[in-house]
Design a protein around this motif. Structure first.
Motif, PDB file in Angstrom:
ATOM      1  N   ALA A  24       0.993  -1.064  -0.104  1.00 27.51           N
ATOM      2  CA  ALA A  24       0.116  -0.245  -0.005  1.00 27.51           C
ATOM      3  C   ALA A  24       0.758   1.194  -0.081  1.00 27.51           C
ATOM      4  CB  ALA A  24      -0.893   0.105   1.138  1.00 27.51           C
ATOM      5  N   GLY A  25       2.178   1.105   0.751  1.00 23.37           N
ATOM      6  CA  GLY A  25       2.711   2.470   0.751  1.00 23.37           C
ATOM      7  C   GLY A  25       3.601   2.705  -0.566  1.00 23.37           C
ATOM      8  N   VAL A  26       3.889   1.580  -1.561  1.00 25.89           N
ATOM      9  CA  VAL A  26       4.302   1.877  -2.859  1.00 25.89           C
ATOM     10  C   VAL A  26       3.106   2.169  -3.595  1.00 25.89           C
ATOM     11  CG1 VAL A  26       5.228   0.738  -4.733  1.00 25.89           C
ATOM     12  CG2 VAL A  26       5.912  -0.121  -2.518  1.00 25.89           C
ATOM     13  N   LEU A  27       2.015   1.925  -3.410  1.00 28.33           N
ATOM     14  CA  LEU A  27       0.928   2.286  -4.250  1.00 28.33           C
ATOM     15  C   LEU A  27       0.445   3.819  -4.042  1.00 28.33           C
ATOM     16  CD1 LEU A  27      -1.698  -0.507  -3.816  1.00 28.33           C
ATOM     17  CD2 LEU A  27      -0.348   0.035  -5.834  1.00 28.33           C
ATOM     18  N   VAL A  28       0.726   4.156  -2.761  1.00 28.17           N
ATOM     19  CA  VAL A  28       0.660   5.796  -2.415  1.00 28.17           C
ATOM     20  C   VAL A  28       1.603   6.536  -2.968  1.00 28.17           C
ATOM     21  CG1 VAL A  28       0.683   7.396  -0.372  1.00 28.17           C
ATOM     22  CG2 VAL A  28      -0.385   5.309  -0.389  1.00 28.17           C
ATOM     23  N   ASP A 351      21.224  13.531 -31.590  1.00 21.42           N
ATOM     24  CA  ASP A 351      21.563  12.698 -30.491  1.00 21.42           C
ATOM     25  C   ASP A 351      20.396  12.840 -29.452  1.00 21.42           C
ATOM     26  OD1 ASP A 351      24.136  12.271 -31.313  1.00 21.42           O
ATOM     27  OD2 ASP A 351      25.293  13.992 -30.180  1.00 21.42           O
ATOM     28  N   ILE A 352      19.764  11.524 -29.265  1.00 22.86           N
ATOM     29  CA  ILE A 352      18.582  11.287 -28.656  1.00 22.86           C
ATOM     30  C   ILE A 352      19.243  10.232 -27.521  1.00 22.86           C
ATOM     31  CG2 ILE A 352      16.288  10.304 -28.668  1.00 22.86           C
ATOM     32  CD1 ILE A 352      16.394  10.780 -31.792  1.00 22.86           C
ATOM     33  N   ALA A 353      18.600  10.739 -26.126  1.00 22.95           N
ATOM     34  CA  ALA A 353      18.922   9.833 -25.052  1.00 22.95           C
ATOM     35  C   ALA A 353      17.544   9.845 -24.158  1.00 22.95           C
ATOM     36  CB  ALA A 353      19.857  10.579 -24.260  1.00 22.95           C
ATOM     37  N   TYR A 354      17.446   8.864 -23.262  1.00 26.43           N
ATOM     38  CA  TYR A 354      16.364   8.558 -22.558  1.00 26.43           C
ATOM     39  C   TYR A 354      16.886   7.984 -21.176  1.00 26.43           C
ATOM     40  CZ  TYR A 354      12.311   6.580 -20.046  1.00 26.43           C
ATOM     41  OH  TYR A 354      11.605   6.358 -19.233  1.00 26.43           O
ATOM     42  N   SER A 355      16.525   8.786 -19.984  1.00 23.47           N
ATOM     43  CA  SER A 355      16.639   8.383 -18.792  1.00 23.47           C
ATOM     44  C   SER A 355      15.340   8.466 -17.871  1.00 23.47           C
ATOM     45  CB  SER A 355      17.943   9.085 -18.280  1.00 23.47           C
ATOM     46  OG  SER A 355      18.076   8.759 -16.810  1.00 23.47           O
ATOM     47  N   ALA A 356      14.782   7.382 -17.413  1.00 21.41           N
ATOM     48  CA  ALA A 356      13.684   7.116 -16.537  1.00 21.41           C
ATOM     49  C   ALA A 356      13.677   8.143 -15.519  1.00 21.41           C
ATOM     50  CB  ALA A 356      13.400   5.952 -16.323  1.00 21.41           C
ATOM     51  N   SER A 357      12.991   8.925 -15.195  1.00 22.11           N
ATOM     52  CA  SER A 357      12.609   9.820 -14.076  1.00 22.11           C
ATOM     53  C   SER A 357      12.209   9.234 -12.715  1.00 22.11           C
ATOM     54  CB  SER A 357      11.947  10.891 -14.369  1.00 22.11           C
ATOM     55  OG  SER A 357      10.459  10.745 -14.560  1.00 22.11           O
ATOM     56  N   LEU A 358      12.337   9.886 -11.652  1.00 17.17           N
ATOM     57  CA  LEU A 358      11.805   9.082 -10.535  1.00 17.17           C
ATOM     58  C   LEU A 358      10.373   8.820 -10.542  1.00 17.17           C
ATOM     59  CD1 LEU A 358      12.328   7.824  -7.543  1.00 17.17           C
ATOM     60  CD2 LEU A 358      12.093  10.161  -6.666  1.00 17.17           C
ATOM     61  N   PRO A 359       9.484   9.905 -10.924  1.00 21.70           N
ATOM     62  CA  PRO A 359       8.001   9.355 -11.052  1.00 21.70           C
ATOM     63  C   PRO A 359       7.835   8.463 -11.826  1.00 21.70           C
ATOM     64  CG  PRO A 359       8.507  11.919 -11.340  1.00 21.70           C
ATOM     65  CD  PRO A 359       9.844  11.124 -11.275  1.00 21.70           C
ATOM     66  N   GLU A 360       8.408   8.102 -13.049  1.00 20.22           N
ATOM     67  CA  GLU A 360       8.463   7.031 -14.009  1.00 20.22           C
ATOM     68  C   GLU A 360       8.582   5.664 -13.343  1.00 20.22           C
ATOM     69  OE1 GLU A 360       9.357   7.752 -18.453  1.00 20.22           O
ATOM     70  OE2 GLU A 360      10.697   9.088 -17.380  1.00 20.22           O
ATOM     71  N   LEU A 361       9.758   5.651 -12.395  1.00 19.92           N
ATOM     72  CA  LEU A 361       9.874   4.474 -11.592  1.00 19.92           C
ATOM     73  C   LEU A 361       8.977   4.109 -10.804  1.00 19.92           C
ATOM     74  CD1 LEU A 361      12.093   2.411 -11.198  1.00 19.92           C
ATOM     75  CD2 LEU A 361      13.123   4.017  -9.712  1.00 19.92           C
ATOM     76  N   MET A 362       8.426   5.064 -10.053  1.00 22.54           N
ATOM     77  CA  MET A 362       7.339   4.856  -9.112  1.00 22.54           C
ATOM     78  C   MET A 362       6.183   4.681  -9.757  1.00 22.54           C
ATOM     79  SD  MET A 362       9.045   5.267  -6.468  1.00 22.54           S
ATOM     80  CE  MET A 362       7.577   4.639  -5.372  1.00 22.54           C
ATOM     81  N   LEU A 363       5.721   5.040 -10.602  1.00 21.40           N
ATOM     82  CA  LEU A 363       4.529   4.612 -11.483  1.00 21.40           C
ATOM     83  C   LEU A 363       4.646   3.232 -11.792  1.00 21.40           C
ATOM     84  CD1 LEU A 363       1.534   5.132 -12.416  1.00 21.40           C
ATOM     85  CD2 LEU A 363       2.593   6.026 -14.564  1.00 21.40           C
ATOM     86  N   SER A 364       5.857   2.796 -12.339  1.00 23.37           N
ATOM     87  CA  SER A 364       6.155   1.390 -12.892  1.00 23.37           C
ATOM     88  C   SER A 364       6.027   0.545 -11.615  1.00 23.37           C
ATOM     89  CB  SER A 364       7.387   1.324 -13.469  1.00 23.37           C
ATOM     90  OG  SER A 364       7.520   2.428 -14.631  1.00 23.37           O
ATOM     91  N   LEU A 365       6.606   0.669 -10.600  1.00 24.46           N
ATOM     92  CA  LEU A 365       6.662  -0.160  -9.214  1.00 24.46           C
ATOM     93  C   LEU A 365       5.143  -0.069  -9.040  1.00 24.46           C
ATOM     94  CD1 LEU A 365       9.911   1.243  -7.509  1.00 24.46           C
ATOM     95  CD2 LEU A 365       9.315  -1.038  -8.893  1.00 24.46           C
TER      96      LEU A 365
END
Length: 389
Positions: A24-28, A351-365
């Protein structure tokens, strides 16, 4: 045949609620990340005008593909009449539906304007593969739910429906996974996607990753109860994983060879396999070594086959995640060829780059967390776990 009894998972209430509170903490945190990205806009993510599908899409497709494969154990017991797998059909189907739920929620929240979902569900463009998949995903829940009912209910009606629903579920999973792969296979603008072998690749990968996920979850459930899983089912799962690894390897090899020699997509193949930096590392180290080579060594050698099933399953899932990252992210990092037969010039930086942000990581988790949250409640309140297997 010996009658199999089923029961709810036998763990203490303290441990059960501790797991739920953690999830539930991860979901929040995931909910906060969603509202943050929804209010601030696209620029707070690592995505850009070239990379429009980021880490949440990778995880979402991973969960969807895994969901289709996780239900394979139920199909082996019913469609292919393998008695050793039949006691685990209930867990297989509930896990599959939980995984699909997590994947679809991530996609819904990542695409933006989640409030317009009702429009997407009531206005279909049947020329779009995306519209087909909405029907396939919805049908998956209905069919797998009825399939689960036919397994758990002991009435005559349920018994009559059991075999037809088993065959329907098997065919539906096949079509669903092919449809998910076709989302990429029909995108002709992206050279790394533009090959219909994406459909069989996704089917084979779903069987591999789904079986690995089921194996890991089953071992964890038995560990929580303080029981030992049958060596027979361990051996059968190990053999299934080995066969799937071989099939995925052959299809992946054929796809790259066709892209390079037949389709004429030499530049994008060289880019992904040699020049894409982190994506290239994910392909060779993550997908090939961790996801394919090490697991088959662990599973094939007789001395380690039985004791390393959990490790091999974990490596396969990590490799599958890397595979989808390479396909989805790597396929977008190569600049588009807007005029294939012409010489073009640009004054901008390509030159195209991508690095996942923290909000993206949290949404994925959050997608993983909702999957585990639903599955944990299901195994606690429903009689899914075989008592005498």
């Amino acid at each position: 045949m010996q009658r199999t009894d089923f029961h709810e998972i036998e763990i203490s209430s303290r441990r059960f609620y501790s797991i739920l509170v953690t999830l539930a903490g991860v979901l929040v945190a995931a909910a906060y990340a969603f509202f943050y990205m929804e209010s601030q806009g696209h620029f707070v993510t690592g995505m850009n005008n070239q990379v429009v599908w980021g880490l949440p899409h990778v995880v979402a497709i991973f969960l969807i593909v895994t969901a289709s494969g996780a239900a394979n154990v139920a199909s082996l017991g019913s469609v292919f009449n393998k008695p050793a797998y039949q006691p685990y059909g209930r867990i297989s189907l509930v896990l599959a539906m939980s995984l699909l739920l997590g994947g679809l929620l991530v996609i819904l929240l990542d695409l933006g304007h989640a409030d317009r979902l009702i429009i997407a569900m009531t206005h279909f463009n049947f020329d779009s593969v995306f519209a087909w998949n909405i029907l396939l995903y919805s049908g998956f829940f209905v069919i797998m739910g009825l399939y689960l009912w036919s397994i758990m209910d002991r009435t005559a009606t349920a018994k009559r429906c059991y075999q037809p629903l088993a065959y329907l579920g098997f065919v539906w999973r096949f079509i669903l996974t092919a449809g998910t792969g076709s989302i990429f296979g029909v995108l002709v603008a992206r050279e790394y996607y533009d090959i219909l072998m994406m459909a069989p690749l996704f089917i084979a990968s779903s069987y591999l990753i789904g079986t690995a996920c089921f194996s890991l979850v089953l071992l964890l459930l038995y560990k929580l109860e303080g029981r030992q899983l049958s060596e027979v089912i361990k051996s059968r799962l190990a053999i299934s994983l080995c066969l799937c690894i071989v099939v995925v390897t052959l299809i992946e090899l054929a796809r790259h060879l066709l892209n390079y020699f037949i389709m004429g997509y030499t530049a994008v193949e060289v880019f992904v396999l040699r020049d894409a930096g982190a994506v290239t590392l994910m392909f060779w180290l993550g997908q090939v070594v961790i996801g394919l080579v090490l697991p088959i060594i662990l599973l094939y050698l007789p001395s380690v086959k039985r004791s390393r099933l959990a490790i091999a399953s974990t490596l396969i899932m990590l490799g599958g995640l890397c595979q989808l990252y390479v396909i989805i992210i790597g396929g977008q990092l190569q600049p588009l060829r807007l005029f294939p037969n012409a010489v073009t010039e640009t004054s901008g930086n390509l030159d195209i780059a991508y690095s996942a942000s923290l909000p993206e990581l949290m949404l994925s988790l959050g997608g993983v967390a909702i999957t585990l949250f639903v599955f944990t409640i299901a195994v606690k309140v429903l009689r899914l776990t075989p008592a005498n297997s």
